[in-house]
Scaffold this active site. Sequence first.
Site, PDB file in Angstrom:
ATOM      1  N   ASP A 197      -0.042   7.006   2.056  1.00 45.60           N
ATOM      2  CA  ASP A 197      -0.045   6.418   3.423  1.00 45.60           C
ATOM      3  C   ASP A 197       1.327   5.605   3.533  1.00 45.60           C
ATOM      4  O   ASP A 197       2.114   5.666   3.157  1.00 45.60           O
ATOM      5  CB  ASP A 197      -1.642   4.914   3.105  1.00 45.60           C
ATOM      6  CG  ASP A 197      -0.687   4.268   2.481  1.00 45.60           C
ATOM      7  OD1 ASP A 197      -0.495   4.498   1.589  1.00 45.60           O
ATOM      8  OD2 ASP A 197      -0.883   3.270   2.020  1.00 45.60           O
ATOM      9  N   GLU A 200       2.267   3.573   0.972  1.00 48.91           N
ATOM     10  CA  GLU A 200       3.097   4.264  -0.066  1.00 48.91           C
ATOM     11  C   GLU A 200       2.368   3.937  -0.842  1.00 48.91           C
ATOM     12  O   GLU A 200       2.496   3.567  -2.313  1.00 48.91           O
ATOM     13  CB  GLU A 200       4.556   4.213  -0.227  1.00 48.91           C
ATOM     14  CG  GLU A 200       5.301   4.281   0.887  1.00 48.91           C
ATOM     15  CD  GLU A 200       6.947   3.768   1.071  1.00 48.91           C
ATOM     16  OE1 GLU A 200       7.282   2.879   0.474  1.00 48.91           O
ATOM     17  OE2 GLU A 200       7.870   4.484   1.055  1.00 48.91           O
TER      18      GLU A 200
HETATM   19  C1  NOJ Z   1       6.528   0.107  -3.190  1.00 47.32           C
HETATM   20  C2  NOJ Z   1       6.157   0.688  -1.607  1.00 47.32           C
HETATM   21  O1  NOJ Z   1       7.320   0.119  -1.170  1.00 47.32           O
HETATM   22  C3  NOJ Z   1       5.415  -0.483  -1.425  1.00 47.32           C
HETATM   23  O2  NOJ Z   1       4.623  -0.236  -0.046  1.00 47.32           O
HETATM   24  C4  NOJ Z   1       3.917  -0.176  -2.828  1.00 47.32           C
HETATM   25  O3  NOJ Z   1       3.133  -1.425  -2.315  1.00 47.32           O
HETATM   26  C5  NOJ Z   1       5.001  -0.340  -3.989  1.00 47.32           C
HETATM   27  N1  NOJ Z   1       5.892   0.607  -4.389  1.00 47.32           N
HETATM   28  C6  NOJ Z   1       3.536  -0.566  -5.110  1.00 47.32           C
HETATM   29  O4  NOJ Z   1       3.513   0.798  -5.368  1.00 47.32           O
HETATM   30  C1  NOJ Z   2       7.383  -0.610   1.688  1.00 46.82           C
HETATM   31  C2  NOJ Z   2       6.103  -0.380   3.088  1.00 46.82           C
HETATM   32  O1  NOJ Z   2       4.806  -0.399   2.650  1.00 46.82           O
HETATM   33  C3  NOJ Z   2       7.070   0.690   3.517  1.00 46.82           C
HETATM   34  O2  NOJ Z   2       5.628   1.243   4.386  1.00 46.82           O
HETATM   35  C4  NOJ Z   2       8.204   0.734   4.186  1.00 46.82           C
HETATM   36  O3  NOJ Z   2       8.705   2.089   4.602  1.00 46.82           O
HETATM   37  C5  NOJ Z   2       8.861   0.458   3.179  1.00 46.82           C
HETATM   38  N1  NOJ Z   2       8.504  -0.285   2.590  1.00 46.82           N
HETATM   39  C6  NOJ Z   2      10.178   0.504   3.414  1.00 46.82           C
HETATM   40  O4  NOJ Z   2      10.805  -0.512   4.465  1.00 46.82           O
END
Ligand code: NOJ
Ligand code: NOJ
Length: 434
Positions: A197, A200
């Site tokens: 998703d 991530e």
């Molecule tokens: C890094 C991701 O960018 C973020 O969206 C996520 O919540 C964390 N890892 C934890 O999995």
């Molecule tokens: C974490 C977010 O969850 C993700 O959606 C995003 O693409 C990355 N950060 C980079 O901004």
Amino acid sequence: MSRFIVTVIAWVFVLPAFAGSTLSVGTWLKTQERISTEKLIANISPTDGSRGAVIASPERSSPNYYYHWVRDAALTMDVVLDLYDRAAKSEKSALREVIVDYLRFSRGNQLTLTKTGMGEPKFNVDGTAFDGDWCRPQNDGPALRAVTLTRFARRLLDEGDVAFVRSEIYDGKIPTESVVKADLEFVAHHWRKKNCDIWEEVEGDHLYTRLAQHRAMEEGAALATELGDSGAAHFYRVQAAEIRVELAKHRDTARGLLIPTLNRSGGLETKTSDIDSQVILGVLHGSGISITDPVTISTLKIHTDTFANLYAINAMPGARGVAIGRYPEDTYSGGSEKRGHPWVLITAGFATAHYTLAAAASGSGDFVKARAEVARGDEFMERVRLHANPDGSLSEQMHRDSGYMISARDLTWSHAEVIRAAHARSAVISTLPR
Ligand code: NOJ
Ligand code: NOJ
């Protein structure tokens, strides 16, 4: 320092400064829009990277966001297209160059050998593969990129530049050498596959991703038709219709809620509430479920009420609007803290949702309702304003207790959503009778 003391200090100092400001939200937003535009452009084509790369943030440690994320970049370039549309003739060619750089960088991404291929979520800023552990693939990326660059193709066709469109954007060939055709073929053949998703974290079938894929198929079909590729156009339309069958399964009309993920197959198990603001962003960035759909409207309300009660800053006396987070069970802060916080880009996205509802009301002649929705949207922007840094820089998140900006500084996507909100606001206001 205890959390309580931090909170009290913040409330005592931040709030009076804000309350003393007499600028209307519209006036403030004009200034913020200008600052956000400068900061967004500054995050494109970094000096130590390739032209056309978009850094998610200048931040290189905890969290390190110094990468080209396919999703963030596509949403950023969609805003650059907005700027292109609004630009004076003399400014257009510079903006066009920015988009062409992005287009060529993206084609390079498609041709780079990576762990998962087309759904690879992020690249190093020099265009080489990022091979570290990550939640991948993330299949919203190619769909969003196709939507943005299809829109660019239409502008170029309007301007009579068919040759460039046919050579670099949509060549109608299989195998293709052009960026949008490659993305459309990927989406058309892989949208049924489970993937990671946009946050991530979770594997399964995601509403955000499917809304983006639906829009890519519909708008891609229109472009294919225009370029005489009628077989492909038909094929993309069939995919869009089949995606709509899946979209319907995310509509929980009994709960009045759009469900973010179905058929979860891996990743976080903590998200049990099904309350996840990515579905609202999906309605805004994709197509197939309308913002005026009753289930979208009730989802907006459920989300807003949930986050209103979750974060201490939303109870600050005298402060307006609600700061919105990703989902209530979130534990990601971007740093070492293990608690989730509200996000700038989502709060601005909720403003855009209400400005878009205002536009719909205005379109049907209900100006009273339109004004009420503009006022609702303004409350979310007041929230962003309250917690923004004094110089207009915007990070990814707002601390849930103090309101201070935290996590990645000058997140490109934060600025992009603020600019989108500003554009949506001025567009609807121009339709209202004085
Ligand atoms: C890094 C991701 O960018 C973020 O969206 C996520 O919540 C964390 N890892 C934890 O999995
Ligand atoms: C974490 C977010 O969850 C993700 O959606 C995003 O693409 C990355 N950060 C980079 O901004």
